[in-house]
Write a protein that holds these residues in place. Structure first.
Motif, PDB file in Angstrom:
ATOM      1  N   LEU A 148     -99.807  58.651  11.579  1.00  0.00           N
ATOM      2  CA  LEU A 148    -100.153  57.253  11.320  1.00  0.00           C
ATOM      3  C   LEU A 148     -99.293  56.616  10.240  1.00  0.00           C
ATOM      4  N   TRP A 149     -98.404  57.367   9.622  1.00  0.00           N
ATOM      5  CA  TRP A 149     -97.645  56.906   8.465  1.00  0.00           C
ATOM      6  C   TRP A 149     -96.175  56.676   8.819  1.00  0.00           C
ATOM      7  N   PHE A 150     -95.654  55.509   8.433  1.00  0.00           N
ATOM      8  CA  PHE A 150     -94.240  55.173   8.590  1.00  0.00           C
ATOM      9  C   PHE A 150     -93.791  54.384   7.362  1.00  0.00           C
ATOM     10  N   ARG A 151     -92.507  54.472   7.072  1.00  0.00           N
ATOM     11  CA  ARG A 151     -91.934  53.635   6.005  1.00  0.00           C
ATOM     12  C   ARG A 151     -90.489  53.290   6.343  1.00  0.00           C
ATOM     13  N   MET A 320     -91.933  43.594  11.271  1.00  0.00           N
ATOM     14  CA  MET A 320     -91.523  43.308  12.641  1.00  0.00           C
ATOM     15  C   MET A 320     -91.693  44.533  13.548  1.00  0.00           C
ATOM     16  N   ILE A 321     -91.310  45.701  13.076  1.00  0.00           N
ATOM     17  CA  ILE A 321     -91.467  46.914  13.888  1.00  0.00           C
ATOM     18  C   ILE A 321     -92.939  47.176  14.162  1.00  0.00           C
ATOM     19  N   ALA A 322     -93.782  47.019  13.133  1.00  0.00           N
ATOM     20  CA  ALA A 322     -95.213  47.266  13.312  1.00  0.00           C
ATOM     21  C   ALA A 322     -95.819  46.312  14.334  1.00  0.00           C
ATOM     22  N   LEU A 323     -95.436  45.035  14.283  1.00  0.00           N
ATOM     23  CA  LEU A 323     -95.995  44.065  15.230  1.00  0.00           C
ATOM     24  C   LEU A 323     -95.437  44.280  16.635  1.00  0.00           C
ATOM     25  N   MET A 324     -94.185  44.694  16.739  1.00  0.00           N
ATOM     26  CA  MET A 324     -93.649  45.037  18.059  1.00  0.00           C
ATOM     27  C   MET A 324     -94.386  46.241  18.639  1.00  0.00           C
ATOM     28  N   ALA A 325     -94.704  47.216  17.784  1.00  0.00           N
ATOM     29  CA  ALA A 325     -95.450  48.384  18.258  1.00  0.00           C
ATOM     30  C   ALA A 325     -96.851  47.984  18.701  1.00  0.00           C
ATOM     31  N   MET A 326     -97.463  47.053  17.994  1.00  0.00           N
ATOM     32  CA  MET A 326     -98.772  46.553  18.391  1.00  0.00           C
ATOM     33  C   MET A 326     -98.678  45.857  19.756  1.00  0.00           C
ATOM     34  N   GLU A 337    -102.873  54.377  18.729  1.00  0.00           N
ATOM     35  CA  GLU A 337    -102.101  53.875  19.873  1.00  0.00           C
ATOM     36  C   GLU A 337    -100.923  53.019  19.411  1.00  0.00           C
ATOM     37  N   ILE A 338    -101.123  52.258  18.349  1.00  0.00           N
ATOM     38  CA  ILE A 338    -100.015  51.472  17.795  1.00  0.00           C
ATOM     39  C   ILE A 338     -98.936  52.406  17.256  1.00  0.00           C
ATOM     40  N   ALA A 339     -99.353  53.424  16.503  1.00  0.00           N
ATOM     41  CA  ALA A 339     -98.395  54.388  15.949  1.00  0.00           C
ATOM     42  C   ALA A 339     -97.622  55.100  17.053  1.00  0.00           C
ATOM     43  N   ALA A 340     -98.317  55.444  18.133  1.00  0.00           N
ATOM     44  CA  ALA A 340     -97.670  56.150  19.236  1.00  0.00           C
ATOM     45  C   ALA A 340     -96.656  55.269  19.954  1.00  0.00           C
ATOM     46  N   ALA A 341     -96.773  53.945  19.792  1.00  0.00           N
ATOM     47  CA  ALA A 341     -95.851  53.018  20.455  1.00  0.00           C
ATOM     48  C   ALA A 341     -94.601  52.731  19.630  1.00  0.00           C
ATOM     49  N   VAL A 342     -94.545  53.184  18.381  1.00  0.00           N
ATOM     50  CA  VAL A 342     -93.374  52.910  17.537  1.00  0.00           C
ATOM     51  C   VAL A 342     -92.074  53.398  18.183  1.00  0.00           C
ATOM     52  N   PHE A 367     -91.567  45.200  27.214  1.00  0.00           N
ATOM     53  CA  PHE A 367     -92.740  46.080  27.156  1.00  0.00           C
ATOM     54  C   PHE A 367     -93.653  45.837  28.354  1.00  0.00           C
ATOM     55  N   ALA A 368     -93.823  44.560  28.730  1.00  0.00           N
ATOM     56  CA  ALA A 368     -94.697  44.218  29.851  1.00  0.00           C
ATOM     57  C   ALA A 368     -94.208  44.836  31.162  1.00  0.00           C
ATOM     58  N   GLU A 369     -92.900  45.052  31.242  1.00  0.00           N
ATOM     59  CA  GLU A 369     -92.313  45.653  32.441  1.00  0.00           C
ATOM     60  C   GLU A 369     -92.204  47.172  32.331  1.00  0.00           C
ATOM     61  N   GLY A 370     -92.727  47.730  31.230  1.00  0.00           N
ATOM     62  CA  GLY A 370     -92.720  49.182  31.055  1.00  0.00           C
ATOM     63  C   GLY A 370     -91.496  49.735  30.371  1.00  0.00           C
ATOM     64  N   GLY A 371     -90.632  48.866  29.849  1.00  0.00           N
ATOM     65  CA  GLY A 371     -89.407  49.323  29.211  1.00  0.00           C
ATOM     66  C   GLY A 371     -89.542  49.527  27.713  1.00  0.00           C
ATOM     67  N   ASN A 372     -88.465  50.007  27.097  1.00  0.00           N
ATOM     68  CA  ASN A 372     -88.379  50.215  25.657  1.00  0.00           C
ATOM     69  C   ASN A 372     -87.253  49.368  25.087  1.00  0.00           C
ATOM     70  N   VAL A 373     -87.276  49.158  23.770  1.00  0.00           N
ATOM     71  CA  VAL A 373     -86.234  48.375  23.124  1.00  0.00           C
ATOM     72  C   VAL A 373     -85.615  49.161  21.973  1.00  0.00           C
ATOM     73  N   MET A 374     -84.415  48.734  21.602  1.00  0.00           N
ATOM     74  CA  MET A 374     -83.735  49.257  20.412  1.00  0.00           C
ATOM     75  C   MET A 374     -83.696  48.126  19.390  1.00  0.00           C
TER      76      MET A 374
END
Length: 424
Positions: A148-151, A320-326, A337-342, A367-374
């Motif tokens: 659950l921890w990121f920095r 921004m990363i946290a909200l994208m993961a959400m 589930e949010i952490a697992a999406a990072v 994300f809606a289409e099932g893809g990932n981003v960099m």
């Protein structure tokens, strides 16, 4: 995800691209709110810009349509850089406001008890912009963070190594170390002392500095007794100012090495520029990348000043990363589930997205289409290791009459090579 949701996202992205504020989009019709918590030190001068940067990200995300078609509300509470205050603030956000994502804290001494007593027990994801203690890495290695921890800020090891490099480059042979008596200060103070000694530089004293003392004369005198050539200071501006004044009043050297926590106008003005001409600061840095330059330009346009304070680029990327993961985790996602999406946000094989409103809207469609981003952000293409840590380049800086001047930039490869040399 429904086709209707995808169309709303496409509409939001089109409105952003055209700059057409009057175009009706899904964002305009939203009637739901997603709450996220933030525990940041807004009562100190260097903490307010960190919080303002996080809110800026929230504003951009809302401009892009929000998270999962709901506007984001960031509930901000001041930690006062105090562990008890920080824990109480985090508990209120989790227990009363029901947040599943917590941004913060800044100080390791505040982040650590929040993690162990609030976010991990509650299953809430915690993303810090500025915490650096390696104690959190050890917790992750022991399996006590539950993923659950990121920095987005590199560990204390980077600054400790670069601080030792400054001493070596300046030819100083004897260094005294002042460190704040909390988790962060103890960690970086220990590491810099080890690095100095591994380079053959004598550490004449390691002196702990506590909060709120009426005087630090005894501590300054203790450090001065070994007659050091220089002093290393891992302190915050309030106690850093008081300690520096006592040190100088007793005749201590003006040769100083400063951790990034003293990269503060408050410290410079209260100590006096005339005493800081041979003070050398350290900090982690953004890579020399287009995305980092774009952040600087956007920050200047938003705040009418460059992002010179500590942790600003890191605050942007953390939020921004946290909200994208959400967003990637979907509606009503839990902290786990949010952490697992990072990893879906920082996938080196994912579609590149920029760090702005348009980038968020594009990421949401992917994300809606099932893809990932960099994600390409203020600190570059962020990569978390298995413990939620990142690596980073570094800078050596000095105070000037007008602010901060970068003296030397060390690339990530140079930092890693130098840190490796300390272990030989």
């Amino acid at each position: 995800m429904t086709n209707n949701r995808t169309r709303r996202r496409a509409g939001a992205a089109l409105a952003l691209a055209l700059g057409a504020a009057g175009i009706a989009t899904g964002a305009a019709a939203q009637d739901c709110t997603t709450k996220v918590g933030a525990v940041l030190p807004t009562s100190v001068d260097w903490g307010r810009p960190i919080a303002e940067t996080a809110q800026w990200v929230v504003d951009q995300v809302n401009e892009a349509g929000g998270v999962n078609d709901c506007q984001v509300e960031m509930i901000l509470r001041d930690t006062q850089v105090d562990p008890k205050v920080g824990v109480d603030a985090a508990k209120a956000l989790v227990d009363l406001d029901g947040v599943q994502l917590l941004i913060g804290a800044v100080s390791s001494g505040v982040s650590l008890p929040i993690l162990t007593s609030v976010t991990v027990p509650a299953g809430v994801m915690q993303m810090s912009c500025c915490t650096s203690s390696t104690a959190l890495t050890e917790l992750a290695k022991e399996g006590k963070t539950n993923g659950l921890w990121f920095r987005t800020f590199a560990t204390s090891g980077v600054q400790a190594a670069v601080g030792a490099k400054v001493a070596q480059d300046q030819g100083w042979k004897k260094v005294a170390v002042f460190y704040k008596n909390d988790d962060w200060g103890q960690d970086i103070g220990k590491l810099v002392a080890q690095n100095l000694e591994s380079m053959g530089i004598e550490v004449t004293a390691q002196v702990a500095i506590n909060d709120g003392q009426p005087s630090y004369r005894a501590e300054a005198a203790s450090a001065l007794s070994g007659q050091p050539d220089a002093v290393y200071m891992a302190l915050y501006p309030n106690e850093g100012t008081a300690t520096a004044r006592e040190w100088l009043a007793l005749g201590g050297t003006q040769n100083m090495i400063l951790a990034n926590s003293l990269k503060s106008e408050e410290f410079r003005e209260n100590v006096g520029m005339q005493y800081l001409e041979n003070a050398w600061g350290t900090d982690t840095a953004s890579p020399r990348a287009d995305s980092a330059t774009a952040f600087v330009d956007a920050y200047e346009a938003r705040f009418d000043s460059p992002p010179n304070g500590p942790g600003l680029a890191n605050s942007y990327d953390a939020t921004m990363i946290a909200l994208m993961a959400m967003e990637a985790a979907g509606e009503d996602a839990t902290g786990a589930e949010i952490a697992a999406a990072v990893p879906r946000v920082t996938d080196p094989e994912g579609t590149p997205v920029t760090a702005d409103a348009e980038g968020f809207a594009k990421a949401a469609e992917i994300f809606a289409e099932g893809g990932n981003v960099m994600y390409q952000g203020a600190t570059g293409n962020v990569r978390f290791d298995e413990y939620g840590d990142v690596s980073a380049p570094a800078v050596i800086w000095k105070f000037t009459e007008d602010g901060i001047e970068e003296v030397e930039y060390l690339s990530l490869e140079e930092v890693n090579d130098f840190m490796a040399s300390l272990q030989d």
